[in-house]
Design a protein around this motif. Structure first.
Motif, PDB file in Angstrom:
ATOM      1  N   GLU A  15      -3.766   2.996  -5.702  1.00  0.00           N
ATOM      2  CA  GLU A  15      -3.829   3.580  -4.356  1.00  0.00           C
ATOM      3  C   GLU A  15      -2.756   2.976  -3.442  1.00  0.00           C
ATOM      4  O   GLU A  15      -2.062   3.704  -2.717  1.00  0.00           O
ATOM      5  CB  GLU A  15      -5.218   3.340  -3.768  1.00  0.00           C
ATOM      6  CG  GLU A  15      -5.412   3.867  -2.362  1.00  0.00           C
ATOM      7  CD  GLU A  15      -6.803   3.538  -1.823  1.00  0.00           C
ATOM      8  OE1 GLU A  15      -6.906   3.374  -0.596  1.00  0.00           O
ATOM      9  OE2 GLU A  15      -7.769   3.447  -2.613  1.00  0.00           O
ATOM     10  N   THR A  16      -2.619   1.662  -3.485  1.00  0.00           N
ATOM     11  CA  THR A  16      -1.626   0.988  -2.650  1.00  0.00           C
ATOM     12  C   THR A  16      -0.218   1.427  -3.032  1.00  0.00           C
ATOM     13  O   THR A  16       0.591   1.754  -2.162  1.00  0.00           O
ATOM     14  CB  THR A  16      -1.769  -0.551  -2.771  1.00  0.00           C
ATOM     15  OG1 THR A  16      -3.103  -0.917  -2.403  1.00  0.00           O
ATOM     16  CG2 THR A  16      -0.776  -1.266  -1.895  1.00  0.00           C
ATOM     17  N   GLU A  58       0.757   4.961  -1.880  1.00  0.00           N
ATOM     18  CA  GLU A  58       1.126   5.047  -0.463  1.00  0.00           C
ATOM     19  C   GLU A  58       2.637   4.914  -0.270  1.00  0.00           C
ATOM     20  O   GLU A  58       3.171   5.349   0.753  1.00  0.00           O
ATOM     21  CB  GLU A  58       0.410   3.964   0.345  1.00  0.00           C
ATOM     22  CG  GLU A  58      -1.075   4.174   0.473  1.00  0.00           C
ATOM     23  CD  GLU A  58      -1.774   3.016   1.183  1.00  0.00           C
ATOM     24  OE1 GLU A  58      -1.092   2.200   1.848  1.00  0.00           O
ATOM     25  OE2 GLU A  58      -3.009   2.931   1.060  1.00  0.00           O
ATOM     26  N   TYR A  59       3.319   4.314  -1.218  1.00  0.00           N
ATOM     27  CA  TYR A  59       4.768   4.113  -1.159  1.00  0.00           C
ATOM     28  C   TYR A  59       5.515   5.024  -2.141  1.00  0.00           C
ATOM     29  O   TYR A  59       6.684   4.793  -2.440  1.00  0.00           O
ATOM     30  CB  TYR A  59       5.106   2.648  -1.440  1.00  0.00           C
ATOM     31  CG  TYR A  59       4.546   1.737  -0.379  1.00  0.00           C
ATOM     32  CD1 TYR A  59       5.276   1.455   0.774  1.00  0.00           C
ATOM     33  CD2 TYR A  59       3.265   1.200  -0.501  1.00  0.00           C
ATOM     34  CE1 TYR A  59       4.742   0.646   1.770  1.00  0.00           C
ATOM     35  CE2 TYR A  59       2.731   0.388   0.491  1.00  0.00           C
ATOM     36  CZ  TYR A  59       3.473   0.119   1.623  1.00  0.00           C
ATOM     37  OH  TYR A  59       2.942  -0.680   2.608  1.00  0.00           O
ATOM     38  N   GLN A  82      -2.481  -4.938  -0.676  1.00  0.00           N
ATOM     39  CA  GLN A  82      -1.302  -4.693   0.161  1.00  0.00           C
ATOM     40  C   GLN A  82      -0.398  -5.912   0.178  1.00  0.00           C
ATOM     41  O   GLN A  82       0.823  -5.804   0.063  1.00  0.00           O
ATOM     42  CB  GLN A  82      -1.714  -4.313   1.586  1.00  0.00           C
ATOM     43  CG  GLN A  82      -0.544  -3.967   2.491  1.00  0.00           C
ATOM     44  CD  GLN A  82       0.203  -2.743   2.035  1.00  0.00           C
ATOM     45  OE1 GLN A  82      -0.370  -1.673   1.886  1.00  0.00           O
ATOM     46  NE2 GLN A  82       1.494  -2.879   1.781  1.00  0.00           N
TER      47      GLN A  82
END
Length: 166
Positions: free
Chosen positions: A65-66, A69-70, A143
Motif C-alpha cells: 500500500e505504501t 502511493e508512490y 512510511q
C-alpha cells in the motif's frame, strides 16, 4: 568495481528477515529507479529473507500500500536467501545488523565479505545504520521504512550508475 554492461548485468539482492516488508520494498524501489533511468538491461534486482517464515507470500499489504502511493508495485514473492546467492549476486544489501550476521554466517571463510553491505551505508542520513522492521507497527512505520529505502536506493544507484558502460 568493474564496469557494468548489458551483456553482464549487475546482480543485486536486498535481504531482510522474512522478505515481506523491507527487502521487497527495497527491490521494488530500486527496480523503479532503474526503470526511470532506462537502465533495466544493466541490472538484475531480487530480494530474499534469512528466514523461511513467509516463502511464496507477497509483500506485506502495508508495504504494498505504501509503495503503491508512490506508483511502485511490489510484485515479488518471498524466498529464502540461499548459500548459492553468495556467489550468484554481485552485491548483497542487508537491512539490519542481525541479518548481516546471518548472511556472514553463511560465509565462514569471508570469501564474499566485500559484497555484503548494509543498505544504510548509502543513506545520506544513516541514523543507527539499520532499516527498522515495520512489521508490528502501524502505517507510519511503513512510511518511515519507505523513505529510508528510497533515499538509500537512490544513493546506491547513483554510485552504481557511474560504472555503467553505455
Amino acid at each position: 568495481m568493474t564496469i557494468i554492461t548489458k551483456e553482464d548485468p549487475y546482480k543485486i539482492v536486498f535481504v531482510c528477515l522474512g522478505n515481506i516488508c523491507r527487502s521487497p520494498t527495497a527491490e521494488g524501489v530500486f527496480q523503479h529507479l532503474v526503470n526511470e533511468r532506462g537502465l533495466q538491461s544493466y541490472f538484475y534486482v531480487d530480494s530474499a529473507g534469512t528466514s523461511a517464515y513467509h516463502i511464496g507470500e507477497l509483500a506485506n499489504s502495508k508495504s504494498r500500500e505504501t509503495a503503491r502511493e508512490y506508483g511502485i508495485e511490489l510484485r515479488s514473492r518471498a524466498r529464502r536467501f540461499e548459500d548459492e546467492d553468495l556467489q550468484e549476486f554481485d552485491l548483497i544489501v542487508v537491512m539490519d545488523k542481525e541479518n548481516l550476521e546471518n548472511i556472514k554466517a553463511l560465509d565462514p571463510e569471508s570469501n564474499f565479505k566485500d559484497k555484503i553491505v548494509l543498505l544504510r551505508e548509502y543513506d545520506p542520513a544513516p541514523g543507527d545504520g539499520e532499516v527498522p522492521d515495520p512489521y508490528y507497527g502501524g502505517l507510519d512505520g511503513f512510511q518511515n521504512v519507505f523513505n529510508i529505502v528510497k533515499r538509500s536506493c537512490k544513493a546506491l544507484l547513483d554510485e552504481l550508475e557511474e560504472h555503467v558502460k553505455s
